[in-house]
Structures are given as C-alpha cells and as structure tokens.
Write an enzyme that holds these catalytic residues in place. Structure first.
Site, PDB file in Angstrom:
ATOM      1  N   THR A 162       0.798  -1.049  -0.043  1.00 35.41           N
ATOM      2  CA  THR A 162      -0.182  -0.153  -0.269  1.00 35.41           C
ATOM      3  C   THR A 162       0.861   1.252  -0.091  1.00 35.41           C
ATOM      4  O   THR A 162       1.511   1.607   0.939  1.00 35.41           O
ATOM      5  CB  THR A 162      -0.913   0.057   1.101  1.00 35.41           C
ATOM      6  OG1 THR A 162      -1.657  -1.076   1.238  1.00 35.41           O
ATOM      7  CG2 THR A 162      -1.908   1.308   1.439  1.00 35.41           C
ATOM      8  N   LYS A 237      -7.073   2.043  -2.932  1.00 40.32           N
ATOM      9  CA  LYS A 237      -6.573   1.431  -1.641  1.00 40.32           C
ATOM     10  C   LYS A 237      -6.660   2.509  -0.668  1.00 40.32           C
ATOM     11  O   LYS A 237      -7.191   2.280   0.312  1.00 40.32           O
ATOM     12  CB  LYS A 237      -5.467   0.749  -2.126  1.00 40.32           C
ATOM     13  CG  LYS A 237      -4.902   0.246  -0.479  1.00 40.32           C
ATOM     14  CD  LYS A 237      -5.535  -0.992  -0.024  1.00 40.32           C
ATOM     15  CE  LYS A 237      -4.966  -1.295   1.338  1.00 40.32           C
ATOM     16  NZ  LYS A 237      -5.886  -2.345   2.247  1.00 40.32           N
ATOM     17  N   LYS A 305      -0.243   5.286   8.437  1.00 36.60           N
ATOM     18  CA  LYS A 305       0.652   5.507   7.065  1.00 36.60           C
ATOM     19  C   LYS A 305      -0.451   5.816   6.065  1.00 36.60           C
ATOM     20  O   LYS A 305      -0.540   6.674   5.154  1.00 36.60           O
ATOM     21  CB  LYS A 305       1.435   4.468   6.809  1.00 36.60           C
ATOM     22  CG  LYS A 305       2.022   4.614   5.544  1.00 36.60           C
ATOM     23  CD  LYS A 305       1.665   3.573   4.399  1.00 36.60           C
ATOM     24  CE  LYS A 305       1.558   2.024   4.873  1.00 36.60           C
ATOM     25  NZ  LYS A 305       1.121   0.955   3.974  1.00 36.60           N
TER      26      LYS A 305
HETATM   27  N1  LIG Z   1      -1.349  -6.102   7.675  1.00 43.46           N
HETATM   28  C1  LIG Z   1      -2.607  -6.016   6.977  1.00 43.46           C
HETATM   29  O1  LIG Z   1      -3.707  -6.173   7.394  1.00 43.46           O
HETATM   30  C2  LIG Z   1      -2.606  -5.398   5.723  1.00 43.46           C
HETATM   31  C3  LIG Z   1      -1.369  -4.713   5.053  1.00 43.46           C
HETATM   32  N2  LIG Z   1      -1.553  -4.154   3.919  1.00 43.46           N
HETATM   33  C4  LIG Z   1      -0.302  -3.493   3.453  1.00 43.46           C
HETATM   34  O2  LIG Z   1       0.703  -4.308   3.133  1.00 43.46           O
HETATM   35  C5  LIG Z   1       1.963  -3.976   3.191  1.00 43.46           C
HETATM   36  C6  LIG Z   1       2.759  -4.791   4.300  1.00 43.46           C
HETATM   37  O3  LIG Z   1       1.974  -5.087   5.485  1.00 43.46           O
HETATM   38  P1  LIG Z   1       2.274  -6.220   6.617  1.00 43.46           P
HETATM   39  O4  LIG Z   1       2.639  -7.495   5.923  1.00 43.46           O
HETATM   40  O5  LIG Z   1       1.210  -5.914   7.513  1.00 43.46           O
HETATM   41  O6  LIG Z   1       3.538  -5.386   7.132  1.00 43.46           O
HETATM   42  P2  LIG Z   1       4.820  -5.923   8.147  1.00 43.46           P
HETATM   43  O7  LIG Z   1       5.097  -4.884   8.827  1.00 43.46           O
HETATM   44  O8  LIG Z   1       4.480  -7.337   8.759  1.00 43.46           O
HETATM   45  O9  LIG Z   1       5.898  -6.208   7.126  1.00 43.46           O
HETATM   46  C7  LIG Z   1       6.342  -5.310   6.208  1.00 43.46           C
HETATM   47  C8  LIG Z   1       7.519  -5.867   5.268  1.00 43.46           C
HETATM   48  O10 LIG Z   1       8.430  -4.830   4.818  1.00 43.46           O
HETATM   49  C9  LIG Z   1       9.580  -5.223   4.831  1.00 43.46           C
HETATM   50  N3  LIG Z   1      10.347  -3.746   5.124  1.00 43.46           N
HETATM   51  C10 LIG Z   1      10.000  -2.830   5.956  1.00 43.46           C
HETATM   52  N4  LIG Z   1      10.821  -1.796   5.560  1.00 43.46           N
HETATM   53  C11 LIG Z   1      11.807  -2.173   4.801  1.00 43.46           C
HETATM   54  C12 LIG Z   1      13.036  -1.780   4.174  1.00 43.46           C
HETATM   55  N5  LIG Z   1      13.697  -0.447   4.542  1.00 43.46           N
HETATM   56  N6  LIG Z   1      13.542  -2.331   3.279  1.00 43.46           N
HETATM   57  C13 LIG Z   1      13.268  -3.637   2.962  1.00 43.46           C
HETATM   58  N7  LIG Z   1      12.069  -4.120   3.501  1.00 43.46           N
HETATM   59  C14 LIG Z   1      11.578  -3.497   4.655  1.00 43.46           C
HETATM   60  C15 LIG Z   1       9.567  -5.765   6.386  1.00 43.46           C
HETATM   61  O11 LIG Z   1      11.080  -6.556   6.338  1.00 43.46           O
HETATM   62  P3  LIG Z   1      11.408  -7.034   7.833  1.00 43.46           P
HETATM   63  O12 LIG Z   1      10.879  -8.456   8.135  1.00 43.46           O
HETATM   64  O13 LIG Z   1      13.018  -7.076   7.719  1.00 43.46           O
HETATM   65  O14 LIG Z   1      11.204  -5.974   8.864  1.00 43.46           O
HETATM   66  C16 LIG Z   1       8.520  -6.681   5.908  1.00 43.46           C
HETATM   67  O15 LIG Z   1       8.803  -7.910   5.154  1.00 43.46           O
HETATM   68  C17 LIG Z   1       1.978  -2.577   3.895  1.00 43.46           C
HETATM   69  O16 LIG Z   1       2.121  -1.506   2.940  1.00 43.46           O
HETATM   70  C18 LIG Z   1       0.453  -2.451   4.338  1.00 43.46           C
HETATM   71  O17 LIG Z   1      -0.068  -1.438   4.416  1.00 43.46           O
HETATM   72  C19 LIG Z   1      -2.620  -4.222   3.111  1.00 43.46           C
HETATM   73  C20 LIG Z   1      -3.760  -4.882   3.504  1.00 43.46           C
HETATM   74  C21 LIG Z   1      -3.751  -5.454   4.716  1.00 43.46           C
HETATM   75  O1  LIG Z   2      -4.724  -2.256   4.602  1.00 46.14           O
HETATM   76  C1  LIG Z   2      -5.333  -2.958   5.455  1.00 46.14           C
HETATM   77  C2  LIG Z   2      -6.560  -3.323   5.187  1.00 46.14           C
HETATM   78  C3  LIG Z   2      -7.092  -4.281   6.422  1.00 46.14           C
HETATM   79  C4  LIG Z   2      -8.606  -5.053   5.888  1.00 46.14           C
HETATM   80  O2  LIG Z   2      -8.915  -4.541   4.919  1.00 46.14           O
HETATM   81  O3  LIG Z   2      -9.057  -5.665   6.986  1.00 46.14           O
END
Ligand SMILES: NC(=O)C1=CN([C@@H]2O[C@H](COP(=O)(O)OP(=O)(O)OC[C@H]3O[C@@H](n4cnc5c(N)ncnc54)[C@H](OP(=O)(O)O)[C@@H]3O)[C@@H](O)[C@H]2O)C=CC1
Ligand SMILES: O=CCCC(=O)O
Length: 348
Positions: A162, A237, A305
């Site tokens: 996102t 989104k 964010k």
């Molecule tokens: N969780 C949710 O319900 C949802 C999340 N999203 C979106 O999806 C994306 C991921 O979310 P989510 O999986 O929950 O987040 P997490 O915080 O669990 O994971 C984030 C990921 O990004 C990596 N990362 C962060 N900073 C860096 C960097 N500087 N360089 C390289 N890798 C980096 C992390 O690596 P490391 O493991 O090393 O920290 C990890 O793999 C976000 O944009 C979020 O907004 C969308 C829908 C639903």
């Molecule tokens: O970006 C996160 C969305 C979470 C949700 O749709 O439940």
C-alpha cells in the site's frame, strides 16, 4: 481499560486464454491448461490456479501444473501467507526478505532463497513485492541491488504494497525502463484473508501483465479489479483504508462510551451487527476488542501511514476530509502513556 479501545481499533486491524470446458462447476477442483495470451511471455505458460467464474466470484479450487518462476519480496504479516499460498498451489517461488529469518518457514515449504531483490527478479518471470510503506517499496524496487536491476523484457513486477500514487509511478518508471512490465496491485483484506486466499486486488498498470498474473492473483485472492492507469489502484486502496480508519475510530469511541454509561459493550456489538451499520469489520473485531484481545493483524503504524497518504490524496484535489484528519491524529500515538487531546480517554 481506557487504552483498550484505541489499541484494538488499530491492531486487531484467463484472461489467459483458457482451454477449458465453459460449463465447469466451481465446486469441483479441475485441472486446466492455460495458453499464453500475449507476447509478454516467451515460453509456454502452464499454470496452476484457483478457478473463478468471474472477476468477483468466490474461487473454490486449486490445481497444480506449472512452470513459471515466481518471486516474492517482503515476508511480513501479509507477504508470508501470500507467498505460502503460491507455494502450496505448486508454484516455483523464490523469496527474499530484509530479515532473512522470515524466509525460513517458506524455504521449509519448498521456496528457493536469494540474498537480494535483484537476484530474485533476475531469476524469476513475475515478482511480487509486499513492503511496509513508500520508502521501503522504493528502496526494494529501485535501490542498490534492488528489483529493477534484475528486470528485463519479458519479466513482470507486481507491487502489492500500500503506497501512494506518486510512489507507484516512480517504481513503475524504473521497472519499465528495463523493458519489463509493471502492475500495482494493493490488496483489501488483512491477515486472515491473506491466509485464506481471500484478498481483493486493486490493480492498475500494464494490462498484459495483469492478464498473465491473473492466475497468481487468483490463488491469493477472491477477486480482482483492473482500474486502468498506474496510480488508480493506489488511490482506490487509500480511499478504502481512509474509510476504514475513520470507522474503526468511531466504533472504538462507541464501545468506550457504551461502557462508561453502564451498558455492556458486547451487547452494543450485537446490536450493531443486526442493524444498518453492521459490518464484517465490527463483527470480527468487536468481540476481541471487548475482551481486550489485540492480536496484531493490521499494525497501527500502517493504518496511520494509509490515513496520512489518503489525506495527501485529498489535499491534491482540495477535498476537505475533517473526519479522516481527526482519526489520523489518533493513529499517530506511539507512546501509550501519552494523552491525546482528540481522544476522550487517557491512554494508560
Ligand atoms: N496487515 C494488513 O492487514 C494489511 C497490510 N497491507 C499493506 O501491506 C504492506 C505490508 O503489510 P504487513 O505485511 O502487514 O507489514 P509488516 O510490517 O508485517 O511487513 C512489512 C514488510 O516490509 C519489510 N520492510 C520494511 N521496511 C523495509 C526496508 N526499509 N527495506 C526492506 N524491507 C522492508 C519488512 O521486512 P522485515 O521483516 O525485515 O522487517 C516486511 O517484510 C503494507 O504496505 C500494508 O499497509 C495491506 C492490506 C492489509
Ligand atoms: O490495509 C489493510 C486493510 C485491512 C483490511 O482490509 O482488513
């Protein structure tokens, strides 16, 4: 108890041409052979995928017969189960994550590992990226040993993080400069839908890549929307998550108020669930919020964010968004002992 509701609102957050029988029954797993739809791919593309009868119908089965190489960058809360579903469906998946240890469970399931995004994209046909925020998405795509360095004509990069439209366009430009194709495809749905392959993809960008990647999206999701030019998926989104951030803040206030006036918040959850403002979000999060249980699904920092980026989007068209702006302040709180003047409770 006061902190309860605040915390909960944040944390507990072909056309590939198919050679197939047109009258397939979606309830019965079937094996399908797919042919390449475009010149994007240069080698035969046999793929395993979940069967959809339309873009938005439920998918019910998976099949395995496949030869493409799929990359996955970013194995956090979302990326890990998404990549896992691709592996379980029989795809040949190569993973990378900044923190290497998060790759280990997937390697245990059969994934290959490369030590940089560049190496992943160099060895894969289609690579997905699921990263925390605009900064990390740009870094992983365009930085030193970033994904763009391994891209070339015939490959595709699908960014499912996102981010805002400007970030997506920047990544698109870098990827396309290599001759590869780009698709933005942020997802609606959280940890559980990611585990269950029930995400909703909001895609935009190169249509041939959308079509080629469709079977992969269909393994990870229940529906997909193609929205045109890069930036539209990101914008969709952000609007969705702006609504979600505001509604969860309001729900939290309501739960707290009900308790303070002597009502049972569990009953409020039940009343809401039966009325016109019922929502799966309230129904699934409500009971755990009432019980002060906050397993992290959608981290607070990501919701903030998204609100921040959505406010920027609104600003770009001079739209007033006072409700989202107020909610955004709540999600900014990092110190649990800090009192937020916008929140009617002391965070302790
Ligand atoms: N969780 C949710 O319900 C949802 C999340 N999203 C979106 O999806 C994306 C991921 O979310 P989510 O999986 O929950 O987040 P997490 O915080 O669990 O994971 C984030 C990921 O990004 C990596 N990362 C962060 N900073 C860096 C960097 N500087 N360089 C390289 N890798 C980096 C992390 O690596 P490391 O493991 O090393 O920290 C990890 O793999 C976000 O944009 C979020 O907004 C969308 C829908 C639903
Ligand atoms: O970006 C996160 C969305 C979470 C949700 O749709 O439940």
């Amino acid at each position: 108890m006061a902190a309860t509701w605040v915390k909960a609102s944040c944390c507990s957050f072909a056309s590939m041409t198919m050679t197939m029988c047109s009258s397939f029954c979606p309830q019965i797993p079937i094996h399908l052979k797919l042919r390449p739809i475009s010149s994007f791919r240069t080698k035969p593309f046999f793929v395993s995928f979940k069967v959809f009868s339309s873009q938005t119908s439920n998918a019910t089965s998976t099949v395995v017969e496949y030869s493409t190489q799929v990359g996955f960058l970013g194995l956090g809360i979302m990326g890990s189960p998404m990549a896992q579903n691709l592996i379980k469906a029989g795809f040949d998946v190569t993973v990378w994550n900044r923190t290497k240890s998060k790759c280990d469970p997937l390697i245990g399931l059969g994934a290959k590992y490369k030590s940089s995004p560049e190496e992943v994209t160099a060895s894969c046909d289609v690579t997905f990226a699921m990263l925390a925020d605009p900064e990390s998405a740009v870094d992983v795509a365009c930085g030193r040993h970033g994904a763009a360095n391994g891209m070339s004509p015939g490959k595709g990069y699908v960014d499912v993080s996102t981010v805002d439209a400007a970030t997506s366009k920047l990544i698109c430009k870098q990827i396309k400069a290599t001759g590869a194709l780009f698709l933005e495809a942020p997802v609606s749905g959280s940890k559980k839908p990611a585990e269950d392959g029930q995400l909703i993809f909001l895609t935009a960008g190169d249509k041939p890549l959308y079509e080629t990647a469709a079977p992969l999206l269909d393994i990870m999701g229940k529906s997909r929307f193609y929205l045109g030019d890069v930036g539209n998926g990101a914008a969709m989104k952000l609007v969705v998550n702006m609504i979600m951030g505001s509604m969860m803040a309001s729900f939290s206030e309501g739960l707290l108020l009900s308790e303070k006036v002597g009502l049972d918040p569990s009953v409020l959850v039940e009343v809401v669930s039966q009325g016109a403002i019922s929502s799966p979000m309230f129904s699934t999060k409500g009971p755990s919020m009432v019980q002060s249980m906050y397993p992290t699904a959608f981290p607070l920092k990501h919701q903030q964010k998204d609100l921040r980026l959505a406010l920027g989007l609104a600003e770009s068209v001079s739209q007033s968004t006072p409700i989202a702006a107020a909610a955004n302040e709540l999600y900014k709180i990092k110190n649990p002992h800090q009192q937020n003047p916008l929140w009617p409770i002391k965070l302790v």
